[in-house]
Design an enzyme around this catalytic site. Structure first.
Site, PDB file in Angstrom:
ATOM      1  N   ASP A  69       5.335  -4.763   6.062  1.00 23.25           N
ATOM      2  CA  ASP A  69       5.675  -6.113   6.486  1.00 23.25           C
ATOM      3  C   ASP A  69       5.830  -7.101   5.309  1.00 23.25           C
ATOM      4  O   ASP A  69       6.842  -7.785   5.188  1.00 23.25           O
ATOM      5  CB  ASP A  69       4.536  -6.540   7.439  1.00 23.25           C
ATOM      6  CG  ASP A  69       4.716  -7.910   7.965  1.00 23.25           C
ATOM      7  OD1 ASP A  69       5.496  -8.059   8.912  1.00 23.25           O
ATOM      8  OD2 ASP A  69       4.085  -8.843   7.422  1.00 23.25           O
ATOM      9  N   ASP A  94       2.607  -0.712  11.735  1.00 26.00           N
ATOM     10  CA  ASP A  94       2.473  -2.065  12.300  1.00 26.00           C
ATOM     11  C   ASP A  94       3.767  -2.879  12.248  1.00 26.00           C
ATOM     12  O   ASP A  94       3.713  -4.110  12.297  1.00 26.00           O
ATOM     13  CB  ASP A  94       1.340  -2.818  11.576  1.00 26.00           C
ATOM     14  CG  ASP A  94       1.596  -2.955  10.079  1.00 26.00           C
ATOM     15  OD1 ASP A  94       2.527  -2.300   9.555  1.00 26.00           O
ATOM     16  OD2 ASP A  94       0.858  -3.721   9.433  1.00 26.00           O
ATOM     17  N   ARG A 120       0.863  -5.065  -5.274  1.00 30.06           N
ATOM     18  CA  ARG A 120       0.980  -6.266  -4.435  1.00 30.06           C
ATOM     19  C   ARG A 120       1.131  -7.414  -5.435  1.00 30.06           C
ATOM     20  O   ARG A 120       0.225  -7.667  -6.212  1.00 30.06           O
ATOM     21  CB  ARG A 120      -0.273  -6.444  -3.578  1.00 30.06           C
ATOM     22  CG  ARG A 120      -0.528  -5.250  -2.642  1.00 30.06           C
ATOM     23  CD  ARG A 120      -1.630  -5.563  -1.660  1.00 30.06           C
ATOM     24  NE  ARG A 120      -2.149  -4.380  -0.998  1.00 30.06           N
ATOM     25  CZ  ARG A 120      -1.587  -3.778   0.043  1.00 30.06           C
ATOM     26  NH1 ARG A 120      -0.463  -4.245   0.538  1.00 30.06           N
ATOM     27  NH2 ARG A 120      -2.147  -2.729   0.589  1.00 30.06           N
ATOM     28  N   THR A 167       4.522   2.610   5.405  1.00 27.62           N
ATOM     29  CA  THR A 167       3.127   2.135   5.497  1.00 27.62           C
ATOM     30  C   THR A 167       2.389   3.022   6.489  1.00 27.62           C
ATOM     31  O   THR A 167       2.961   3.388   7.526  1.00 27.62           O
ATOM     32  CB  THR A 167       3.033   0.662   5.960  1.00 27.62           C
ATOM     33  OG1 THR A 167       1.668   0.390   6.359  1.00 27.62           O
ATOM     34  CG2 THR A 167       3.930   0.346   7.149  1.00 27.62           C
ATOM     35  N   GLY A 189       0.842  -1.204   0.000  1.00 27.58           N
ATOM     36  CA  GLY A 189       0.000   0.000   0.000  1.00 27.58           C
ATOM     37  C   GLY A 189       0.871   1.245   0.000  1.00 27.58           C
ATOM     38  O   GLY A 189       1.856   1.307   0.731  1.00 27.58           O
ATOM     39  N   ASP A 234       0.128   2.091   8.354  1.00 32.20           N
ATOM     40  CA  ASP A 234      -0.409   1.268   9.450  1.00 32.20           C
ATOM     41  C   ASP A 234       0.394   1.343  10.752  1.00 32.20           C
ATOM     42  O   ASP A 234      -0.132   1.033  11.810  1.00 32.20           O
ATOM     43  CB  ASP A 234      -0.486  -0.204   9.019  1.00 32.20           C
ATOM     44  CG  ASP A 234      -1.419  -0.404   7.835  1.00 32.20           C
ATOM     45  OD1 ASP A 234      -2.265   0.471   7.595  1.00 32.20           O
ATOM     46  OD2 ASP A 234      -1.295  -1.437   7.154  1.00 32.20           O
ATOM     47  N   GLY A 250      -5.486   0.459   9.041  1.00 33.22           N
ATOM     48  CA  GLY A 250      -4.455   0.002   9.978  1.00 33.22           C
ATOM     49  C   GLY A 250      -4.262  -1.502   9.963  1.00 33.22           C
ATOM     50  O   GLY A 250      -3.493  -2.033  10.755  1.00 33.22           O
ATOM     51  N   ARG A 251      -5.051  -2.188   9.120  1.00 31.07           N
ATOM     52  CA  ARG A 251      -4.983  -3.648   9.077  1.00 31.07           C
ATOM     53  C   ARG A 251      -5.204  -4.218  10.473  1.00 31.07           C
ATOM     54  O   ARG A 251      -6.211  -3.889  11.088  1.00 31.07           O
ATOM     55  CB  ARG A 251      -3.619  -4.072   8.503  1.00 31.07           C
ATOM     56  CG  ARG A 251      -3.655  -5.281   7.637  1.00 31.07           C
ATOM     57  CD  ARG A 251      -2.272  -5.605   7.122  1.00 31.07           C
ATOM     58  NE  ARG A 251      -1.968  -4.810   5.958  1.00 31.07           N
ATOM     59  CZ  ARG A 251      -2.312  -5.147   4.722  1.00 31.07           C
ATOM     60  NH1 ARG A 251      -2.940  -6.270   4.495  1.00 31.07           N
ATOM     61  NH2 ARG A 251      -2.009  -4.386   3.698  1.00 31.07           N
TER      62      ARG A 251
HETATM   63  O1  F6P Z   1      -1.320  -1.387   4.513  1.00 30.93           O
HETATM   64  C1  F6P Z   1      -1.948  -0.208   4.163  1.00 30.93           C
HETATM   65  C2  F6P Z   1      -3.417  -0.430   3.969  1.00 30.93           C
HETATM   66  O2  F6P Z   1      -3.998   0.805   3.572  1.00 30.93           O
HETATM   67  C3  F6P Z   1      -4.165  -1.021   5.151  1.00 30.93           C
HETATM   68  O3  F6P Z   1      -4.446  -0.080   6.146  1.00 30.93           O
HETATM   69  C4  F6P Z   1      -5.370  -1.583   4.466  1.00 30.93           C
HETATM   70  O4  F6P Z   1      -5.935  -2.632   5.223  1.00 30.93           O
HETATM   71  C5  F6P Z   1      -4.815  -2.086   3.169  1.00 30.93           C
HETATM   72  O5  F6P Z   1      -3.628  -1.357   2.925  1.00 30.93           O
HETATM   73  C6  F6P Z   1      -5.703  -1.943   1.960  1.00 30.93           C
HETATM   74  O6  F6P Z   1      -5.057  -2.546   0.890  1.00 30.93           O
HETATM   75  P1  F6P Z   1      -5.456  -2.390  -0.643  1.00 30.93           P
HETATM   76  O7  F6P Z   1      -4.824  -1.141  -1.149  1.00 30.93           O
HETATM   77  O8  F6P Z   1      -4.863  -3.590  -1.292  1.00 30.93           O
HETATM   78  O9  F6P Z   1      -6.954  -2.344  -0.702  1.00 30.93           O
END
Ligand code: F6P
Length: 320
Positions: A103, A129, A72, A125, A11, A127, A170-171
């Site tokens: 991570d 985390d 990703r 990130t 992300g 998050d 924030g996952r």
């Molecule tokens: O890791 C950053 C984040 O924005 C998280 O807070 C969220 O859960 C996730 O990425 C969303 O991912 P995507 O962009 O794949 O929907």
């Protein structure tokens, strides 16, 4: 001449551009060649790689997102994908790789290091985390974005005398919720690290209303198991008050990075290049207090940082 690669992965986060800028310019300062890899590990597999010069990173310090773009990559998760990534780095004669991401991106980097690639992880990130560092790049900006949203939502919640649940990202980590909850004066904060106490929450909403509060703001981290709409229905049923939900979503990932995130990104990426220059390998860069630190990548990924119970408790006391 030493040749390094840089990619952003997972992300996106405000401040990633500041990290790219710092890595490119410090590498050139140290007489290295720098190659930017587009779309994270996906672009690495496709050979989407270009040389970066001082001017390639002009006018990006203040921009959100990432000029290198991000992805990703499922393909990279396989052993074949990782082998292809190593071959691609070899083709371009890149021996060290700066990975700006979270991570999952660091775990990918760790796999590459097992094939002899020198990797440096710069934590990007929203998050916050990653257990080995106090802060990650993008977190501060995201919290400030949430604060702006709380302010706007507070206005309309007061006018309509409503309770509003604001769901933040924030996952599995509650840090955005805790920090935005405390600094935004939310009546209640719900995070995945703690069991929900819906009874206490409803009592607080009712008591606040009796004391003349016109609204209640509840910050709920996305990692909390109960869906926001279900929670809203329960609060409405138990308090008798109209309860709305706002899921902030990707708005939290955009925007110009705060000074704090630009500083963090610049310092961390600079350190990553310095470490490469010194001959260090496979490190994760972080910050503890105000000091830039680094740990072995594998150890860093095992480190846990418990959520800040003190801040969480204070948020609840101050919002009475
Ligand atoms: O890791 C950053 C984040 O924005 C998280 O807070 C969220 O859960 C996730 O990425 C969303 O991912 P995507 O962009 O794949 O929907």
């Amino acid at each position: 001449m030493q040749r390094i690669g840089i990619l952003t992965s997972g992300g996106d986060a405000p401040g990633m551009n500041a990290a790219v800028r710092a890595a490119v310019r410090s590498a050139i300062y140290y007489e290295m060649e720098v190659y930017g890899i587009e779309r994270g590990y996906e672009g690495l597999l496709d050979g989407d790689i270009r040389e970066m010069k001082v001017s390639s990173v002009s006018d990006i310090l203040q921009r959100g997102g990432t000029i290198l773009r991000t992805a990703r990559s499922d393909r990279f998760m396989t052993p074949e994908g990782q082998k292809r990534a190593v071959d691609m780095l070899e083709n371009f004669e890149i021996d060290s790789l700066v990975v700006v991401g979270g991570d999952g991106s660091f775990r990918g980097a760790l796999e590459l290091s097992k094939h002899g690639v020198c990797v440096m992880g710069v934590p990007g990130t929203i998050d916050n985390d990653l257990g080995y560092t106090d802060y990650t790049i993008g977190f501060d900006t995201a919290v400030n974005t949430v604060l702006g949203a709380i302010s706007n939502i507070r206005d309309t919640s007061s006018s309509h005398e409503r309770t509003t649940i604001i769901e933040v990202m924030g996952r599995r980590c509650g840090d955005i919720a805790i920090h935005a909850g405390l600094t935004g004066g939310a009546e209640h904060v719900l995070i995945p690290e703690e069991d929900d106490n819906i009874n206490a929450l409803c009592r607080k909403v009712i008591e606040g209303r009796k004391r003349g509060k016109l609204h209640s703001i509840i910050i709920k981290a996305e990692g909390v198991a109960m869906p926001s709409q279900e929670l809203a229905d329960i609060i409405k049923e138990r308090t008798g008050l109209e309860t709305k939900i706002v899921i902030l979503g990707y708005i939290q990932r955009g925007g110009s990075p705060s000074a704090r995130d630009r500083m963090l990104a610049s310092r961390m990426a600079f350190k990553a290049v310095e470490l490469i220059k010194e001959g260090s390998v496979n490190k994760a860069i972080g910050v503890i207090g105000d000091e830039i630190v680094h740990f072995d990548m594998a150890e860093a990924l095992e480190m846990k940082r418990p959520f800040d119970e003190g801040i969480m408790k204070m948020a609840n006391i101050l919002s009475i």
